[in-house]
Scaffold this active site. Sequence first.
Site, mmCIF file in Angstrom:
data_model
loop_
_atom_site.group_PDB
_atom_site.id
_atom_site.type_symbol
_atom_site.label_atom_id
_atom_site.label_comp_id
_atom_site.label_asym_id
_atom_site.label_seq_id
_atom_site.Cartn_x
_atom_site.Cartn_y
_atom_site.Cartn_z
ATOM 1 N N PRO A 2 0.826 -1.211 0.000
ATOM 2 C CA PRO A 2 0.000 0.000 0.000
ATOM 3 C C PRO A 2 0.863 1.266 0.000
ATOM 4 C CG PRO A 2 -0.600 -1.489 1.802
ATOM 5 C CD PRO A 2 0.662 -2.004 1.209
ATOM 6 N N GLU A 3 0.502 2.208 -0.864
ATOM 7 C CA GLU A 3 1.187 3.499 -0.915
ATOM 8 C C GLU A 3 0.218 4.572 -0.431
ATOM 9 O OE1 GLU A 3 3.190 4.069 -4.692
ATOM 10 O OE2 GLU A 3 3.381 1.912 -4.983
ATOM 11 N N HIS A 102 -4.222 -14.923 10.354
ATOM 12 C CA HIS A 102 -3.196 -13.871 10.334
ATOM 13 C C HIS A 102 -3.643 -12.587 11.026
ATOM 14 C CE1 HIS A 102 -1.327 -16.568 7.502
ATOM 15 N NE2 HIS A 102 -2.329 -16.407 6.644
ATOM 16 N N ARG A 121 1.889 -11.580 5.702
ATOM 17 C CA ARG A 121 3.353 -11.689 5.574
ATOM 18 C C ARG A 121 4.095 -11.065 6.745
ATOM 19 N NH1 ARG A 121 5.374 -10.772 -0.417
ATOM 20 N NH2 ARG A 121 7.264 -11.466 0.620
#
Length: 280
Positions: A2-3, A102, A121
């Site tokens: 994500p930016e 997660h 991750r």
Amino acid sequence: MPELPEVETIVRGLGPLVRGRRIEGVWWSGQGLHLGRKIDLRGLRALAVGRAIAGVRRRGKYILVDVDPGGQGGEAGAGIIIHLGMTGRLRVQPKAALRLPHTHVVLALAGGDELRFVDARRFGWVTPGRPMAEDAALAALGPDPLTELDAEALATALAAARTPIKAFLLDQRRIAGLGNIYVAEALFRVGAHPTTPARRLARRANELLAAVRAVLESGIARRGTTLRDYVDVDGERGDNAAALSVYGREGEPCVRCGAPIRRRIDSGRATFFCPRCQRR
Ligand SMILES: [Zn+2]
């Protein structure tokens, strides 16, 4: 990853869901997140439990959850700092709803919902900021390209730089919030090859800043770019991938000249550009 536009979309969606709600507890999975580091659970609890969420903001790619400092022991500027890393997601869900796999950090909110940080991750990060402005990562960030950076300051920085323009724009200490996708798009807009020395764009700082803002605003208007993982707080994918000109379009014809878009690898990261429109 994500930016700025993806984080902005999340912040805008999250604010109305959590603002004014008291945090009743903090839970952690026990698994290390960014660089395998442990979450400061005690610090998060001391900061947040019993206090209301005053608002949600963005700084670069960081999400800042302001905690109301009112009452005994309150600290001005304190809050929870969240970075989504590669695959981090935030969801507000009823306590009774099954937690997704997660799920690593959970804030229990008054009224029975939970703000859940899910990160497959585990490159993301959640940490207390007391105050947030003194957090080392936040303090090192450069100006926000939408609200703080001006063309004059950008021109000065470009003129003094010794790096290629792509590396310059990706450097969070120089400009906060850009990543691989929006840098590729901005460089296509100004017709600059990613390896062009940054200083050669000093005289075009106005144009470059306008291009950066245009691609970011396009991303925000389309609720972010989803290539693989990104979803907003409602679990919805963003629509901006269809609006990209070069990123992820290797071999497809350039929208401007028709030449096939190229992909090269620089320092382990993919770079997309038009070989005809973006010459060195
Ligand atoms: Zn082209």
